[in-house]
Design a protein around this motif. Sequence first.
Motif, short mmCIF file in Angstrom:
data_model
loop_
_atom_site.label_atom_id
_atom_site.label_comp_id
_atom_site.label_asym_id
_atom_site.label_seq_id
_atom_site.Cartn_x
_atom_site.Cartn_y
_atom_site.Cartn_z
N VAL A 1 0.86 -1.18 0.00
CA VAL A 1 0.00 0.00 0.00
C VAL A 1 0.89 1.23 0.00
O VAL A 1 1.80 1.34 0.83
CB VAL A 1 -0.91 0.01 1.25
N GLU A 2 0.64 2.16 -0.93
CA GLU A 2 1.45 3.37 -1.00
C GLU A 2 1.05 4.33 0.12
O GLU A 2 -0.12 4.51 0.44
CB GLU A 2 1.29 4.06 -2.35
N ILE A 3 2.08 4.96 0.72
CA ILE A 3 1.91 5.93 1.79
C ILE A 3 2.47 7.26 1.29
O ILE A 3 3.53 7.28 0.66
CB ILE A 3 2.69 5.50 3.05
N ASN A 4 1.79 8.35 1.56
CA ASN A 4 2.27 9.67 1.15
C ASN A 4 3.52 10.01 1.98
O ASN A 4 3.44 10.12 3.19
CB ASN A 4 1.19 10.72 1.35
N PRO A 5 4.69 10.22 1.33
CA PRO A 5 5.92 10.50 2.09
C PRO A 5 5.87 11.82 2.85
O PRO A 5 6.58 12.01 3.83
CB PRO A 5 7.02 10.52 1.03
N GLU A 6 5.00 12.72 2.44
CA GLU A 6 4.87 14.01 3.14
C GLU A 6 4.17 13.84 4.49
O GLU A 6 4.30 14.68 5.36
CB GLU A 6 4.13 15.01 2.26
#
Length: 186
Positions: free
Chosen positions: A64-69
């Motif tokens: 699952v992709e996580i927002n790096p910000e």
Amino acid sequence: MSFFNVFTKPRSGDTWFPAGLSTSYPNISTSGSTTLSDRLPCQETVAPGCKVFHLPSNDSTQAVEINPENVTEGVPADLKDQVVVFQYQGEFHAVDHSCPHSSYPLSKGAPFDIEDFGVRLSAGIRCPKHDWSFDLIRGNGDRGNYRLKVWETQLRPVAGTQGGGVGRDCGDKQKEVWVRRKQRMG
């Protein structure tokens, strides 16, 4: 399956997973001055310099992709099953998101060239918490016996396309980035 032991199965956490189109990753080209999570020009828009994925340790297909910000320094367990994927000087790299020394998110780190007398030998990433550095190819640290876990990356053609998309700062062919845990030998 192991060559020496036909009864062992590969770990399910070692399967390849898609990490997005290569054109969705900005090409970080400056050594040591750009943080991975910085927003950079990519085609006609701006995008974070990296993507962060959470992967259960036993099943890479559930990435699952996580927002790096939105990543904050916090409990090391939050970063445990995460990988950061980015493009540095035209090559794709994937490493554990957690610094092996201080469990700090490496998406806040900066990639750089490892040089000797002006000759580029390799690429590295610097953790900003204590300024420790790690080789992006082998995972070796510059101090102590700490090792960064390096993941394998592959560029594959996108199914059903001719591969003709053009992007100035993000590469020139439409390919998909695939990532998996590096296989142990032996």
